[in-house]
Design a protein around this motif. Sequence first.
Motif, PDB file in Angstrom:
ATOM      1  N   GLU A 235       0.838  -1.197   0.000  1.00 20.02           N
ATOM      2  CA  GLU A 235       0.000   0.000   0.000  1.00 20.02           C
ATOM      3  C   GLU A 235       0.872   1.245   0.000  1.00 20.02           C
ATOM      4  OE1 GLU A 235      -3.860   1.862   2.339  1.00 20.02           O
ATOM      5  OE2 GLU A 235      -2.106   1.274   3.513  1.00 20.02           O
ATOM      6  N   HIS A 236       2.003   1.195   0.685  1.00 16.23           N
ATOM      7  CA  HIS A 236       2.938   2.320   0.644  1.00 16.23           C
ATOM      8  C   HIS A 236       3.315   2.654  -0.793  1.00 16.23           C
ATOM      9  CE1 HIS A 236       6.620   4.658   0.980  1.00 16.23           C
ATOM     10  NE2 HIS A 236       7.221   3.730   0.269  1.00 16.23           N
ATOM     11  N   PHE A 237       3.657   1.648  -1.570  1.00 18.36           N
ATOM     12  CA  PHE A 237       4.044   1.919  -2.960  1.00 18.36           C
ATOM     13  C   PHE A 237       2.876   2.522  -3.735  1.00 18.36           C
ATOM     14  CE2 PHE A 237       4.306   1.132  -7.428  1.00 18.36           C
ATOM     15  CZ  PHE A 237       5.619   1.489  -7.737  1.00 18.36           C
ATOM     16  N   ALA A 238       1.704   1.923  -3.605  1.00 21.16           N
ATOM     17  CA  ALA A 238       0.541   2.407  -4.356  1.00 21.16           C
ATOM     18  C   ALA A 238       0.245   3.868  -4.034  1.00 21.16           C
ATOM     19  CB  ALA A 238      -0.681   1.538  -4.051  1.00 21.16           C
ATOM     20  N   LEU A 239       0.241   4.211  -2.750  1.00 26.35           N
ATOM     21  CA  LEU A 239      -0.069   5.575  -2.340  1.00 26.35           C
ATOM     22  C   LEU A 239       1.022   6.559  -2.746  1.00 26.35           C
ATOM     23  CD1 LEU A 239      -1.487   4.774   1.208  1.00 26.35           C
ATOM     24  CD2 LEU A 239      -2.794   5.743  -0.697  1.00 26.35           C
ATOM     25  N   ALA A 240       2.282   6.128  -2.643  1.00 26.17           N
ATOM     26  CA  ALA A 240       3.393   7.001  -3.038  1.00 26.17           C
ATOM     27  C   ALA A 240       3.370   7.254  -4.538  1.00 26.17           C
ATOM     28  CB  ALA A 240       4.723   6.377  -2.624  1.00 26.17           C
ATOM     29  N   GLN A 241       3.101   6.209  -5.312  1.00 25.05           N
ATOM     30  CA  GLN A 241       3.032   6.369  -6.764  1.00 25.05           C
ATOM     31  C   GLN A 241       1.909   7.317  -7.151  1.00 25.05           C
ATOM     32  OE1 GLN A 241       0.574   4.325  -8.867  1.00 25.05           O
ATOM     33  NE2 GLN A 241       1.424   4.848 -10.863  1.00 25.05           N
ATOM     34  N   GLN A 242       0.763   7.164  -6.526  1.00 26.02           N
ATOM     35  CA  GLN A 242      -0.371   8.047  -6.800  1.00 26.02           C
ATOM     36  C   GLN A 242      -0.059   9.487  -6.381  1.00 26.02           C
ATOM     37  OE1 GLN A 242      -3.293   5.815  -4.553  1.00 26.02           O
ATOM     38  NE2 GLN A 242      -4.210   4.939  -6.394  1.00 26.02           N
ATOM     39  N   ALA A 243       0.592   9.650  -5.226  1.00 28.70           N
ATOM     40  CA  ALA A 243       0.908  10.985  -4.731  1.00 28.70           C
ATOM     41  C   ALA A 243       1.888  11.706  -5.647  1.00 28.70           C
ATOM     42  CB  ALA A 243       1.471  10.903  -3.309  1.00 28.70           C
ATOM     43  N   MET A 244       2.858  10.978  -6.163  1.00 28.65           N
ATOM     44  CA  MET A 244       3.829  11.600  -7.063  1.00 28.65           C
ATOM     45  C   MET A 244       3.147  12.067  -8.353  1.00 28.65           C
ATOM     46  SD  MET A 244       7.156   9.136  -6.400  1.00 28.65           S
ATOM     47  CE  MET A 244       8.371  10.121  -7.307  1.00 28.65           C
ATOM     48  N   GLN A 245       2.255  11.257  -8.887  1.00 32.61           N
ATOM     49  CA  GLN A 245       1.498  11.688 -10.065  1.00 32.61           C
ATOM     50  C   GLN A 245       0.623  12.897  -9.732  1.00 32.61           C
ATOM     51  OE1 GLN A 245      -0.767   8.780 -12.197  1.00 32.61           O
ATOM     52  NE2 GLN A 245       0.986   7.488 -12.681  1.00 32.61           N
ATOM     53  N   ASN A 246      -0.074  12.822  -8.609  1.00 33.41           N
ATOM     54  CA  ASN A 246      -0.954  13.927  -8.213  1.00 33.41           C
ATOM     55  C   ASN A 246      -0.171  15.203  -7.963  1.00 33.41           C
ATOM     56  OD1 ASN A 246      -3.398  12.521  -8.347  1.00 33.41           O
ATOM     57  ND2 ASN A 246      -3.186  11.718  -6.276  1.00 33.41           N
ATOM     58  N   GLY A 247       1.036  15.062  -7.411  1.00 34.21           N
ATOM     59  CA  GLY A 247       1.880  16.230  -7.195  1.00 34.21           C
ATOM     60  C   GLY A 247       2.299  16.866  -8.505  1.00 34.21           C
ATOM     61  N   ALA A 248       2.657  16.043  -9.470  1.00 30.01           N
ATOM     62  CA  ALA A 248       3.062  16.559 -10.779  1.00 30.01           C
ATOM     63  C   ALA A 248       1.904  17.248 -11.483  1.00 30.01           C
ATOM     64  CB  ALA A 248       3.599  15.423 -11.647  1.00 30.01           C
ATOM     65  N   ASP A 249       0.696  16.726 -11.279  1.00 27.60           N
ATOM     66  CA  ASP A 249      -0.493  17.276 -11.947  1.00 27.60           C
ATOM     67  C   ASP A 249      -1.098  18.460 -11.200  1.00 27.60           C
ATOM     68  OD1 ASP A 249      -0.250  15.317 -13.884  1.00 27.60           O
ATOM     69  OD2 ASP A 249      -1.724  13.978 -12.953  1.00 27.60           O
ATOM     70  N   GLY A 250      -0.635  18.707  -9.974  1.00 28.38           N
ATOM     71  CA  GLY A 250      -1.259  19.742  -9.156  1.00 28.38           C
ATOM     72  C   GLY A 250      -2.697  19.401  -8.820  1.00 28.38           C
ATOM     73  N   ALA A 251      -2.970  18.108  -8.620  1.00 27.95           N
ATOM     74  CA  ALA A 251      -4.338  17.636  -8.418  1.00 27.95           C
ATOM     75  C   ALA A 251      -4.876  18.034  -7.046  1.00 27.95           C
ATOM     76  CB  ALA A 251      -4.387  16.118  -8.572  1.00 27.95           C
ATOM     77  N   GLU A 252      -6.170  18.318  -6.991  1.00 29.37           N
ATOM     78  CA  GLU A 252      -6.820  18.710  -5.745  1.00 29.37           C
ATOM     79  C   GLU A 252      -6.769  17.602  -4.699  1.00 29.37           C
ATOM     80  OE1 GLU A 252     -10.794  19.963  -6.471  1.00 29.37           O
ATOM     81  OE2 GLU A 252     -10.235  21.673  -7.726  1.00 29.37           O
ATOM     82  N   GLU A 253      -6.684  16.374  -5.151  1.00 30.69           N
ATOM     83  CA  GLU A 253      -6.706  15.230  -4.241  1.00 30.69           C
ATOM     84  C   GLU A 253      -5.375  14.982  -3.546  1.00 30.69           C
ATOM     85  OE1 GLU A 253      -6.482  11.502  -7.154  1.00 30.69           O
ATOM     86  OE2 GLU A 253      -7.280  13.323  -8.076  1.00 30.69           O
ATOM     87  N   PHE A 254      -4.342  15.737  -3.896  1.00 34.94           N
ATOM     88  CA  PHE A 254      -2.988  15.471  -3.405  1.00 34.94           C
ATOM     89  C   PHE A 254      -2.922  15.400  -1.887  1.00 34.94           C
ATOM     90  CE2 PHE A 254       1.144  17.111  -1.921  1.00 34.94           C
ATOM     91  CZ  PHE A 254       1.981  16.127  -2.427  1.00 34.94           C
ATOM     92  N   ASP A 255      -3.495  16.389  -1.197  1.00 32.55           N
ATOM     93  CA  ASP A 255      -3.403  16.416   0.268  1.00 32.55           C
ATOM     94  C   ASP A 255      -4.070  15.201   0.904  1.00 32.55           C
ATOM     95  OD1 ASP A 255      -2.010  18.786   0.204  1.00 32.55           O
ATOM     96  OD2 ASP A 255      -3.748  20.051   0.590  1.00 32.55           O
ATOM     97  N   ALA A 256      -5.229  14.802   0.382  1.00 33.11           N
ATOM     98  CA  ALA A 256      -5.927  13.629   0.923  1.00 33.11           C
ATOM     99  C   ALA A 256      -5.110  12.362   0.669  1.00 33.11           C
ATOM    100  CB  ALA A 256      -7.304  13.499   0.284  1.00 33.11           C
ATOM    101  N   ASN A 257      -4.504  12.286  -0.499  1.00 35.16           N
ATOM    102  CA  ASN A 257      -3.641  11.158  -0.857  1.00 35.16           C
ATOM    103  C   ASN A 257      -2.475  11.056   0.131  1.00 35.16           C
ATOM    104  OD1 ASN A 257      -2.015  10.297  -4.055  1.00 35.16           O
ATOM    105  ND2 ASN A 257      -1.944   9.285  -2.092  1.00 35.16           N
ATOM    106  N   VAL A 258      -1.813  12.181   0.388  1.00 36.40           N
ATOM    107  CA  VAL A 258      -0.666  12.200   1.295  1.00 36.40           C
ATOM    108  C   VAL A 258      -1.094  11.886   2.726  1.00 36.40           C
ATOM    109  CG1 VAL A 258       1.092  13.690   2.336  1.00 36.40           C
ATOM    110  CG2 VAL A 258       0.706  13.750  -0.135  1.00 36.40           C
ATOM    111  N   LYS A 259      -2.281  12.336   3.119  1.00 37.00           N
ATOM    112  CA  LYS A 259      -2.777  12.040   4.465  1.00 37.00           C
ATOM    113  C   LYS A 259      -2.872  10.534   4.697  1.00 37.00           C
ATOM    114  CE  LYS A 259      -6.685  12.954   7.608  1.00 37.00           C
ATOM    115  NZ  LYS A 259      -7.045  11.547   7.880  1.00 37.00           N
ATOM    116  N   VAL A 260      -3.422   9.810   3.733  1.00 34.40           N
ATOM    117  CA  VAL A 260      -3.540   8.359   3.878  1.00 34.40           C
ATOM    118  C   VAL A 260      -2.164   7.703   3.775  1.00 34.40           C
ATOM    119  CG1 VAL A 260      -4.628   6.278   2.954  1.00 34.40           C
ATOM    120  CG2 VAL A 260      -5.907   8.415   3.040  1.00 34.40           C
ATOM    121  N   LEU A 261      -1.267   8.260   2.969  1.00 30.69           N
ATOM    122  CA  LEU A 261       0.110   7.760   2.912  1.00 30.69           C
ATOM    123  C   LEU A 261       0.776   7.904   4.273  1.00 30.69           C
ATOM    124  CD1 LEU A 261       2.589   6.712   1.367  1.00 30.69           C
ATOM    125  CD2 LEU A 261       3.010   9.061   0.603  1.00 30.69           C
ATOM    126  N   ASN A 262       0.542   9.013   4.944  1.00 28.34           N
ATOM    127  CA  ASN A 262       1.105   9.208   6.287  1.00 28.34           C
ATOM    128  C   ASN A 262       0.484   8.244   7.299  1.00 28.34           C
ATOM    129  OD1 ASN A 262       2.798  11.255   5.400  1.00 28.34           O
ATOM    130  ND2 ASN A 262       1.364  12.885   5.916  1.00 28.34           N
TER     131      ASN A 262
END
Length: 442
Positions: A235-262
Amino acid sequence: MNFKKALVAVPLSLSLLIPGGLAFADDHAETPKVDTPAVELRADLDRMFSEHAYLAITAMRKGANGEKDFDQAVQALNGNTEDLTKAITSVYGEDAGKQFNEMWSNHIGFFVDYVKATANEDEAAKKEALDNLSTYKEEFATFLSNATEGKLPQDGLAEGLGTHAEQLITAFDAYVAGDYEKAYETQSDAMEHMYMPSKGLASAIVNQFPEKFDNTKAVTKAADLRSRLDFLLSEHFALAQQAMQNGADGAEEFDANVKVLNENTEEISQTIASVYGEEGGQKFKELWSSHIGYFVDYVKATGAEDEAAKEEALKELDQYRTDFSEFMATATEGGVKADTLAQGLQTHVDQLVGTFDAYVAGDYEQTWSSAREGYAHMFTPAKLFSSAIVTQFPDKFAGMPEMPETGMGGMSDSASLNWFIWTAPLFILAGAYAVRRKVSAE
């Protein structure tokens, strides 16, 4: 890389899924093992079932957004289906494999129908997709129950399949509604839930063909620990991979993604603390959190087109590999070899950075090829860490859990069952840590 080629889980073949003639210790022997034939089967099913949830939810989101890598994400999901089909075929034959593939592919199609209906605001089509999923769960439950000769009860299977469908739909609906925290929390629940069918199916298969698995068992205390780490690390990999994409895209979901990664980091750290104490857990958390931060630095540097900052992030990750490997080698009293772990961590870094670089470059086939490799790779450290812990504290991981085996799990019993499955290893580990502290003090 040699480490990846030697250790990363690969799609199951007949010789792997039914490994006859191998000399492994029995689950009831003095020394518990996390690498018996039966536990290896369970781990492979852990990987494939949980990856299905991760890829399905990701593909549904990308479909809703009309993202450029939607087709490649679906291809990755189809690749997962092919792996599952090979596993079923290797046990039950070509006809059963074809039947499995057809039903499994159909249920993915129904989720796609739901995504399309949502985009078109077509409530009737949404209802039809949900009705089709309801029919599928009954048919698929019948198929698996018959295949396992009733060792997986049909009613429990259908209930668990309903939970799976509900979780994917809930995660998608929350995402479309802009409730990103609920979307990512539900994704986590959906991925975790899939460890129940892998547990149930693996147990049913080894009970059907005990001689093919050297009479070992898929559900043991040691196996539960490995399965828990399978979930947390993948799950760490899945969330980190998604967060990196979301960060590059400036996606609104980024903070929520990182919260669950944390939150994932917290759970892994608590597991380590339950074995090695609060100080050990805190040191682990500091190291683990730092490497996530370096990936974030790499994403930021990429966005700023700052090559020097990218190199600096990679250097920090290289130092992290050394520090973390030495920490785990010391904690496990050499059970985890520092050089082996450092090499495996380089694979992890290469895969996360590789899938991100490919995404930024628009090479989406490579993006999702690397993503699948990276997800599978995380089952290697899960095996490595659980093996070292079980070797350190064999008395605490000998034998079987007290709870009865189940199938897919359902809504009515999921709360209590999930509580046991995921917290039992922590109580065991806490006891192990207490014994270790007592011995050290003497």
